[in-house]
Enzyme design. Sequence first.
Site, PDB file in Angstrom:
ATOM      1  N   LYS A   1       0.847  -1.199   0.000  1.00 15.58           N
ATOM      2  CA  LYS A   1       0.000   0.000   0.000  1.00 15.58           C
ATOM      3  C   LYS A   1       0.885   1.253   0.000  1.00 15.58           C
ATOM      4  O   LYS A   1       1.922   1.276   0.671  1.00 15.58           O
ATOM      5  CB  LYS A   1      -0.905  -0.032   1.249  1.00 15.58           C
ATOM      6  CG  LYS A   1      -1.976   1.043   1.288  1.00 15.58           C
ATOM      7  CD  LYS A   1      -2.878   0.900   2.533  1.00 15.58           C
ATOM      8  CE  LYS A   1      -3.988   1.951   2.540  1.00 15.58           C
ATOM      9  NZ  LYS A   1      -4.872   1.821   3.726  1.00 15.58           N
TER      10      LYS A   1
ATOM     11  N   SER B   1     -10.008   2.147   2.679  1.00 16.68           N
ATOM     12  CA  SER B   1      -9.029   2.853   1.877  1.00 16.68           C
ATOM     13  C   SER B   1      -8.065   1.933   1.128  1.00 16.68           C
ATOM     14  O   SER B   1      -7.484   2.360   0.127  1.00 16.68           O
ATOM     15  CB  SER B   1      -8.216   3.787   2.765  1.00 16.68           C
ATOM     16  OG  SER B   1      -7.391   3.069   3.649  1.00 16.68           O
TER      17      SER B   1
ATOM     18  N   SER C   1     -10.490  -0.054   6.908  1.00 18.87           N
ATOM     19  CA  SER C   1      -9.827   0.072   5.608  1.00 18.87           C
ATOM     20  C   SER C   1      -9.142  -1.189   5.090  1.00 18.87           C
ATOM     21  O   SER C   1      -8.716  -1.216   3.932  1.00 18.87           O
ATOM     22  CB  SER C   1      -8.791   1.197   5.654  1.00 18.87           C
ATOM     23  OG  SER C   1      -9.419   2.442   5.597  1.00 18.87           O
TER      24      SER C   1
END
Lengths: 495, 95
Positions: A78, A158, A182
């Site tokens: 990420k 997210s 998330s």
Amino acid sequence: MSEPNSLTIAAARDALRKGETTSVALTEACLAAGEAGGKLNAFVHPTPDLALEQAKAADARIASGEAPSMCGIPLGIKDLFCTKGVPSQAASRILTGFRPEYESTVTRQLFESGAVMLGKLNMDEFAMGSSNETSVYGDAINPWRRGNDETALTPGGSSGGSAAAVSADLCLAATGTDTGGSIRQPAAFTGITGLKPTYGRCSRWGIVAFASSLDQAGPMTKDVRDAAIMLQAMAGHDPLDSTSADMPVPDFEAMLTGDIRGKVIGIPDEYRIDGMPDEIAKLWAEGRAMLEDAGAEIRDISLPHTKYALPAYYVIAPAEASSNLARYDGVRFGHRASLAQGDGVTEMYEKTRAEGFGDEVKRRVMVGTYVLSAGFYDAYYNRARKVRTLIKRDFDEAFASGVDAILTPATPSAAFPLGQMEDADPVAMYLNDVFTVTVNLAGLPGVSVPTGLDRSGLPLGLQLIGRPFEEGDLLNVAHTLERAAGFVSKPEKWW
Amino acid sequence: MSIDTKTAAHVAKLARIRVDEDDLPALADEFNTILGFIEQLQEVDVEGVEPMTGVTPMRLKRRDDVVTDGNQTDKVLSNAPDAREGFFAVPKVVE
């Protein structure tokens, strides 16, 4: 053997150890899949040269016979994780061009265990969002579609890029972070497994901070076993993060016995929210029956302050974000606005932040500023922290009464179309986290496991919540649920 | 309580984010929606409840008060939009 990029970590590890494949072969397959999957907009900074270099080193290490489980496994990372020399911009314009001089503890540990980084993955800006629509890189796209309907769906957020990449087999697994859901919500939207560990299990050092008392990194994987393997490599005490727990990291994979006889599974009444779709209620009831069939005792429980978790979160998270994001001032890193004649340092801050932050980030920073400002600190921020104490107390009492894990839906719906929430007010989007946010406020481990499809063929997930620092037991329950559900569906390839 | 455009402008100023005059009414509306949602917290009886400071009961570790890092000026400055002679450079702050 199936396509190398579609393997689980466990299958790849076993094949590597038997000499049936190489890390270079796995990495090349993933890089090719990543290139072919450009439409998903999951990888935003690919690092193929670094990946092949790491893969070669991993192959040498495996050949020496001294390789941990993650050695040679190609991962997506990420964009929130600082990776040395590689762009790390939290999907924000304000960090354009930022290349850290250091490595986050979690990625360092993964690389030390031999894992390979394929590149950086899309996400919501500063991890603020539930649909990956606040990213400076544009939307990540869910590989799943509603049957033959070509409407582009959100992969959730997210960690939307992580979820899309794992689901579409662009990597074997990915890192995510979870502040209010998330990891778990995007995992549920894409039919994969997502684990948010106990607060303090993984070091936050080198992860771009959103809300420091809630943020936690975790694995996003193709199944529960992989989550156990990957967590092992990510977890552990770190002197650079004073909130990381100095506790032994057990062998999580060895705890997946599949035996949950006598375990007590709590079903919280307060999670039966108004307007819950029938399909979600049915999925939840099926999960309950599966765990009961496996020998668990099912117990109805009450977590009375559940309803106040989202409002408390939307005080605490923005408050912490407004402090954390104060560092983006155009001085030390990232973007600086071009200034007019006579502009001073205040104009520099204001213009830089106006240009560099997206709308949702600005909104949360300003809400956080407001709730912390003189005259409102007690009414909002302190009150929210007291409510947080009560939310944690609800869980403490449930666990003290003998509950081992709690079963809830992961999300209030399946993945929704990108753009659908454009005109909705911000609070409508926040409701996505209604089942997950309590877990962050209480610092508990939570895992989302895919257990079914809705009537249009989209994946749905259930969430299991465990006792603090007992991820091994939690994953064992999740593993049992996974086996009973037998979820094997994959998105049909259109990209 | 309701936020007007004047308060919205003040909050933007405190947050050091420039907001155009024309955008203030919409911003105030959004604040009001979010604060309306947060308002539910007023229903909760929090009498005698301690505000949470840390979610995991633990003592913060201590270490010897010694220098553990340093002499990395180049690395510290490597991402700066403007750095000169070993310093971050900013617009003039003192007349």
